[in-house]
Every structure is written in structure tokens, then in C-alpha cells.
Motif scaffolding. Structure first.
Motif: not given
Length: 93
Positions: A81-85
Motif C-alpha cells: 500500500t502507499k504506507d508500505n504495508k
């Protein structure tokens, strides 16, 4: 003689930074292996992980992860995802 002490201090600081980065890398590899196992796939030890620049250029970041314990070898595609998850884990074909 006056240059020896500063050189030793630089060497000592560099070794501390390298060990901290290594510990952080090991922790990230363990977390990744755990996330893959929790998704129902096999992964005892992450031996390599790299961003797939071709697939990542079209949208979300895609990381190719290799799990290898010298007896078994598997590769997975992790969509981030955009928040590196981790959003999705698939077997790399």
C-alpha cells in the motif's frame, strides 16, 4: 599520531551503524516471513527481497521476495500500500 585517534573513532562509529542496519534488516526479514506464513504460504527465511521496478511503475509498489532455507525455494509477489504495508501476497510464477 594525532590522526590515529580520530580515525579509530570513525571506524568505531561506522561499525556501530553497520550493526544497527543489519539488525533492522533482520527484523524486517523476520516480519516479512511471518506475514507470508500468516497468509498461508511457506517461508522460513527470507533470502532476498527487491522491488520489481517494471510492475511498480504501473501502480502500487511490488516487491519480489525469495524464501530459501537451502532445502526449499519459493518466491512471492508482495503488493504494498502507499504506507508500505502488505496489501496482497501471491506466489511468483
Amino acid at each position: 599520531m594525532k590522526y590515529i585517534l580520530p580515525a579509530l573513532l570513525v571506524l568505531l562509529c561506522a561499525s556501530d551503524v553497520a550493526s544497527a542496519q543489519s539488525a533492522q534488516t533482520n527484523m524486517l526479514e523476520r516480519r516479512t516471513a511471518r506475514a507470508i506464513r500468516n497468509a498461508g504460504f511457506w517461508c522460513d527465511q527470507v533470502s532476498n527481497a527487491q522491488v520489481d521496478k517494471v510492475l511498480s511503475s504501473m501502480g502500487p509498489t511490488v516487491v519480489r521476495v525469495t524464501c530459501d532455507d537451502r532445502t526449499r525455494f519459493e518466491q512471492y509477489k508482495l503488493t504494498m500500500t502507499k504506507d508500505n504495508k502488505i496489501a496482497k501476497i501471491e506466489v511468483w510464477k
